[in-house]
Design an enzyme around this catalytic site. Sequence first.
Site, PDB file in Angstrom:
ATOM      1  N   LYS A 184       0.874  -1.169   0.000  1.00 37.62           N
ATOM      2  CA  LYS A 184       0.000   0.000   0.000  1.00 37.62           C
ATOM      3  C   LYS A 184       0.917   1.226   0.000  1.00 37.62           C
ATOM      4  CE  LYS A 184      -3.132   3.151   1.038  1.00 37.62           C
ATOM      5  NZ  LYS A 184      -2.216   4.297   1.275  1.00 37.62           N
ATOM      6  N   GLY A 241       5.046   4.010  10.881  1.00 37.11           N
ATOM      7  CA  GLY A 241       4.293   5.260  10.873  1.00 37.11           C
ATOM      8  C   GLY A 241       3.898   5.686  12.270  1.00 37.11           C
ATOM      9  N   SER A 242       2.756   6.321  12.367  1.00 35.12           N
ATOM     10  CA  SER A 242       2.304   6.879  13.639  1.00 35.12           C
ATOM     11  C   SER A 242       1.704   5.807  14.541  1.00 35.12           C
ATOM     12  CB  SER A 242       1.242   7.957  13.381  1.00 35.12           C
ATOM     13  OG  SER A 242       0.054   7.358  12.857  1.00 35.12           O
ATOM     14  N   ARG A 244      -1.160   6.123  16.046  1.00 41.06           N
ATOM     15  CA  ARG A 244      -2.580   6.046  15.704  1.00 41.06           C
ATOM     16  C   ARG A 244      -2.817   5.120  14.516  1.00 41.06           C
ATOM     17  NH1 ARG A 244      -6.359  11.221  13.876  1.00 41.06           N
ATOM     18  NH2 ARG A 244      -8.291  10.042  13.531  1.00 41.06           N
ATOM     19  N   GLY A 245      -1.996   5.267  13.454  1.00 38.99           N
ATOM     20  CA  GLY A 245      -2.164   4.431  12.272  1.00 38.99           C
ATOM     21  C   GLY A 245      -1.832   2.980  12.539  1.00 38.99           C
ATOM     22  N   GLY A 246      -0.708   2.748  13.233  1.00 35.67           N
ATOM     23  CA  GLY A 246      -0.297   1.379  13.504  1.00 35.67           C
ATOM     24  C   GLY A 246      -1.254   0.648  14.415  1.00 35.67           C
ATOM     25  N   GLU A 265       5.858  -0.461  13.533  1.00 31.20           N
ATOM     26  CA  GLU A 265       6.836   0.389  14.204  1.00 31.20           C
ATOM     27  C   GLU A 265       6.220   1.777  14.256  1.00 31.20           C
ATOM     28  OE1 GLU A 265       8.859   3.374  14.462  1.00 31.20           O
ATOM     29  OE2 GLU A 265       9.958   2.792  12.668  1.00 31.20           O
ATOM     30  N   CYS A 302      12.085   8.398  13.340  1.00 27.62           N
ATOM     31  CA  CYS A 302      11.439   7.748  14.483  1.00 27.62           C
ATOM     32  C   CYS A 302      12.412   7.562  15.638  1.00 27.62           C
ATOM     33  CB  CYS A 302      10.822   6.418  14.072  1.00 27.62           C
ATOM     34  SG  CYS A 302      11.829   5.448  12.951  1.00 27.62           S
ATOM     35  N   GLU A 393       5.595  11.218  21.866  1.00 26.38           N
ATOM     36  CA  GLU A 393       6.427  11.706  20.767  1.00 26.38           C
ATOM     37  C   GLU A 393       5.836  12.963  20.143  1.00 26.38           C
ATOM     38  OE1 GLU A 393       8.287   9.906  16.636  1.00 26.38           O
ATOM     39  OE2 GLU A 393       6.221   9.416  17.161  1.00 26.38           O
TER      40      GLU A 393
END
Length: 527
Positions: A184, A241-242, A244-246, A265, A302, A393
């Site tokens: 994606k 990524g973030s 929230r997304g993960g 991650e 990160c 973060e």
Amino acid sequence: MKTSGENILGYNFSSSGETVFFAKNPATGNQLETPYHEATLTEINQAITLAENAFTLYREKTGEEKALFLETIAEELLQIEEELVAFCSQETGLPVGRLKGELGRTIGQLKLFASLLRDGSWVDARVDEADPNRTPFPKPDIRQMQIALGPVGVFGASNFPLAFSVAGGDTASALAAGCTIVVKAHPAHPGTSELVGKAIVSAAKRCDMPDGVFSLVQGASIGVGQAVVRHPLIKAIGFTGSFRGGKALFDEAAKREEPIPVYAEMGSANPVFVLPGILKENHQTLAEGLSNSVQLGAGQFCTNPGITVLPKTKESKVFEDVLKNSVQVSESATMLTEAIQKGYNLGLEKLKVKKEVESISTGKKTEGHSQGVAEVLSVSASDFLSDKELEEEVFGPSTLLVRTEDKNEIMDIAKNLNGHLTATVHGTEEDLYEYADLLKVLERKVGRLLINGFPTGVEVCHSMVHGGPFPATTDARMTSVGTAAITRFTRPMCYQNYPDSLLPDELKTENPLSILRMENGKYVLPN
């Protein structure tokens, strides 16, 4: 170089969806010209079905064949280096020099996994030979090795458009494991993703790999990613990524009829501990090094050092003055997207509205779009310990100085940390001896512990761990960088009383691949 805006479905290209989106140049805010077609559910299903069909063939490829495939991908990327880097710079605002370095890292990790495959010992082959004379029951012949999971979904990262995206570490390790891939693409750099995807397809054709070993689907909405995670043929997910997304992808995967692992991650604040002895000896160099690390890549790593734990000493004031001056004269830098820049500013504001937090230094804002301005904030250890939000973060070029009164406060901070990717300790030999208990605490909090360095910069090698306890990642046992990343996409398989001729070469009695194996409880080097 122009891109078509199509999705890559195995060896075919498709743009049947009516929904389109555009990339933006973050340095100017201008929309780029190519419309990218968001993948439809039909296209996503087609890509994943192709991946499943290809997996039955690809998993049987030898280590040499898969190694050659990875090396051919590297060759294809090198052939389009100039065009790819120039295009990527338009979509990300990253300088050409940085992107050339990142492409070199991408090529390097593909070759590293190729060397791992050629060695072959990574499968962790174990052989326990039969003993028919054992009493009271005969011992069966039992053998074990790692095998590929199946089709894998990979999500491209925003902050590393090459090394953590379409041909990045997740793709390299999954292909090395014997899995097929559906990527994606990240909507911030869809054209870069397409160009890299085409290079992979070209390599697959050159190496006679099955149609569907790789596909790329585009999309700016969350629906495309959700469809990949929900598909019953997908067996694992790689994500950078973030939080929230993960976490959203992790939760989505857990709802499936067959839950699957999501190796996400999700970033961290990467605390840096400065101990009293080293501060006395080296305060100026340490402050300058911290300033450089915080601002590297506009803080969009990160592993950015977002928390700095500082003891109260005579030299700490000088350290702060050097750090403040270094930041004050620094110029802002273009961030990867408008959303990332806005998120950075919101994160800073969230800290600064707290009365216990003080902003002590801010960099210069220069002309340009999506500018990230460096900033140093400070708070007392007692206030830091009483508010867990201060540990979160802030993705960008900032750090929060935590001023401590004594060793007890330093230890309390370490003990109360959440999971992070890294922790760094700066200390003299005497410091490290006196604070040995600090190091033991930090071992439980992070995946990588550094002494007298800075965490920005992740070496791609066999022993690297880029991971850590939750919420830094969803599985602290794994790494997304280094050759150990391959085991995210494998599982152990046991063969009992199998005819030798039917066993994989890695487990045959004569060890035809000459790999390191455990035989009857002892590791045996090949002859």
